[in-house]
Design an enzyme around this catalytic site. Sequence first.
Site, short mmCIF file in Angstrom:
data_model
loop_
_atom_site.label_atom_id
_atom_site.label_comp_id
_atom_site.label_asym_id
_atom_site.label_seq_id
_atom_site.Cartn_x
_atom_site.Cartn_y
_atom_site.Cartn_z
N LYS A 1 0.70 -1.17 0.02
CA LYS A 1 -0.15 -0.02 0.00
C LYS A 1 0.93 1.27 0.10
O LYS A 1 0.56 2.11 -0.75
CB LYS A 1 -1.00 0.04 1.28
CG LYS A 1 -1.79 -1.15 1.43
CD LYS A 1 -2.75 -0.89 2.57
CE LYS A 1 -2.07 -0.86 3.90
NZ LYS A 1 -1.16 -2.23 4.29
N ARG B 1 -9.29 2.19 8.76
CA ARG B 1 -8.89 0.85 9.18
C ARG B 1 -9.70 0.10 9.83
O ARG B 1 -9.34 -1.19 9.81
CB ARG B 1 -7.47 0.91 9.97
CG ARG B 1 -6.26 0.00 9.64
CD ARG B 1 -5.13 0.16 10.46
NE ARG B 1 -3.91 -0.35 9.99
CZ ARG B 1 -3.07 -0.18 9.21
NH1 ARG B 1 -3.14 1.08 8.79
NH2 ARG B 1 -1.92 -0.71 9.06
N ARG C 1 12.24 -6.09 4.76
CA ARG C 1 12.33 -4.82 5.26
C ARG C 1 12.92 -4.55 6.83
O ARG C 1 13.55 -3.47 6.98
CB ARG C 1 10.74 -4.05 5.25
CG ARG C 1 10.94 -2.70 5.63
CD ARG C 1 9.58 -2.20 5.38
NE ARG C 1 8.45 -2.53 6.42
CZ ARG C 1 7.12 -2.05 6.35
NH1 ARG C 1 6.79 -1.28 5.29
NH2 ARG C 1 6.35 -2.52 7.13
N ARG D 1 12.28 -1.29 11.25
CA ARG D 1 10.87 -0.83 12.10
C ARG D 1 10.74 -1.76 13.10
O ARG D 1 10.68 -3.06 13.05
CB ARG D 1 9.76 -0.99 10.76
CG ARG D 1 9.29 0.57 10.70
CD ARG D 1 8.51 0.38 9.54
NE ARG D 1 6.97 0.03 9.84
CZ ARG D 1 5.88 -0.07 9.04
NH1 ARG D 1 5.97 0.42 8.02
NH2 ARG D 1 5.01 -0.62 9.34
N ARG E 1 -0.47 -8.46 13.35
CA ARG E 1 -1.07 -7.26 12.51
C ARG E 1 -1.96 -7.89 11.47
O ARG E 1 -2.95 -7.40 10.96
CB ARG E 1 0.06 -6.67 11.81
CG ARG E 1 0.68 -5.47 12.77
CD ARG E 1 2.35 -4.98 12.25
NE ARG E 1 2.48 -4.53 10.87
CZ ARG E 1 3.74 -4.42 10.37
NH1 ARG E 1 4.91 -4.90 10.81
NH2 ARG E 1 3.65 -3.73 9.08
P1 B4P Z 1 3.97 -1.84 2.40
O1 B4P Z 1 2.81 -2.68 2.13
O2 B4P Z 1 3.94 -0.56 1.53
O3 B4P Z 1 3.81 -1.66 3.97
P2 B4P Z 1 3.11 -0.63 4.84
O4 B4P Z 1 2.34 0.72 4.01
O5 B4P Z 1 4.18 -0.26 5.76
O6 B4P Z 1 1.79 -1.09 5.31
P3 B4P Z 1 1.29 -1.62 6.84
O7 B4P Z 1 -0.11 -1.85 6.85
O8 B4P Z 1 2.40 -2.64 7.28
O9 B4P Z 1 1.86 -0.46 7.78
P4 B4P Z 1 1.17 1.04 8.17
O10 B4P Z 1 2.17 1.75 8.17
O11 B4P Z 1 -0.10 1.48 7.54
O12 B4P Z 1 5.14 -2.51 2.08
C1 B4P Z 1 5.89 -3.39 2.84
C2 B4P Z 1 7.26 -3.95 2.33
O13 B4P Z 1 7.09 -4.74 1.13
C3 B4P Z 1 8.30 -2.77 1.99
O14 B4P Z 1 9.46 -2.89 2.33
C4 B4P Z 1 8.20 -2.50 0.23
O15 B4P Z 1 9.32 -2.06 -0.16
C5 B4P Z 1 7.79 -4.28 0.02
N1 B4P Z 1 7.05 -4.11 -1.24
C6 B4P Z 1 6.16 -3.47 -1.71
N2 B4P Z 1 5.76 -3.90 -2.76
C7 B4P Z 1 6.37 -5.16 -3.00
C8 B4P Z 1 6.42 -5.94 -4.58
N3 B4P Z 1 5.57 -5.84 -5.12
N4 B4P Z 1 7.30 -7.04 -4.25
C9 B4P Z 1 8.29 -7.08 -3.37
N5 B4P Z 1 8.38 -6.22 -2.12
C10 B4P Z 1 7.33 -5.31 -2.18
O16 B4P Z 1 0.89 0.74 9.77
C11 B4P Z 1 1.75 0.54 10.94
C12 B4P Z 1 0.93 0.70 12.11
O17 B4P Z 1 0.48 2.02 12.31
C13 B4P Z 1 -0.38 -0.25 12.43
O18 B4P Z 1 -0.05 -1.57 12.85
C14 B4P Z 1 -1.08 0.38 13.58
O19 B4P Z 1 -0.32 0.24 14.82
C15 B4P Z 1 -0.66 1.91 13.31
N6 B4P Z 1 -1.91 2.68 12.20
C16 B4P Z 1 -1.70 2.96 11.08
N7 B4P Z 1 -2.83 3.43 10.46
C17 B4P Z 1 -3.88 3.35 11.68
C18 B4P Z 1 -5.07 3.58 11.58
N8 B4P Z 1 -5.85 4.02 10.72
N9 B4P Z 1 -5.76 3.26 12.87
C19 B4P Z 1 -5.00 2.87 13.73
N10 B4P Z 1 -3.66 2.45 13.71
C20 B4P Z 1 -3.15 2.65 12.67
#
Ligand code: B4P
Length: 188
Positions: free
Chosen positions: A15, A90, A127, A133, A144
């Site tokens: 995402k 979410r 990652r 992280r 998660r």
């Molecule tokens: P991403 O999927 O981009 O990971 P993310 O955005 O960090 O999603 P996530 O859901 O884990 O975390 P968020 O920050 O929203 O990519 C993951 C990895 O894969 C990267 O290293 C990337 O390079 C790699 N990758 C991507 N595409 C690829 C491909 N095609 N092939 C190979 N590799 C690839 O949330 C983190 C925390 O914040 C949550 O657990 C929660 O505690 C809090 N939070 C965030 N939003 C919230 C909300 N609305 N309400 C409550 N808590 C919230």
Amino acid sequence: MGRKILFLGPPGAGKGTQAAMLARAIGVPHISTGVMLREAVAAGTDLGRKADVIMAAGDLVPDDLVVAMVAERLSQEDAVCGYLLDGFPRNVVQAGALDAAIGKGALDVALLLEADEDALVERLLKRAEQEGRADDNEDTIRNRQSVYRRETEPLAAYYPEHDVDVVTVDGMGTIEEVFAGIARALAG
Ligand code: B4P
């Protein structure tokens, strides 16, 4: 094509990666609650102090805190004509709060990135080696994923009932292949 877009998908589905690319391509702000919360933690704000332990465990930060943070961001001028939401709403409570803050038309479309759970654990562990992280260790990643299934996955049914199309995109290719799938989904 609409300019108010939500990215849905399990942790690690891409995402954040895809939202940043798409936001640049269509010229709207990329609003990631994960990034905003990590910045708050790094800056040691009140919000960051409350969010820190919760995020490290892979649980959701309380709705009222996240909703207030996003409402403030969406009130800024660059978000008037569109935005790309990544990680928010979410759960169904946050979805209702978005509608209450913006009114009807808060979203034009939701893009659901689908991917295999075990492959995503591998991605996130990779990652962890690169970025260090706090929430990228196997126990937290599995938590998660279960929080996602319980809290966030129901949005894929919620939005069609609220007149927002949910378009599914395969998240398992290379970053470029996934982006091409997103472009096709938005064009169709
Ligand atoms: P991403 O999927 O981009 O990971 P993310 O955005 O960090 O999603 P996530 O859901 O884990 O975390 P968020 O920050 O929203 O990519 C993951 C990895 O894969 C990267 O290293 C990337 O390079 C790699 N990758 C991507 N595409 C690829 C491909 N095609 N092939 C190979 N590799 C690839 O949330 C983190 C925390 O914040 C949550 O657990 C929660 O505690 C809090 N939070 C965030 N939003 C919230 C909300 N609305 N309400 C409550 N808590 C919230």
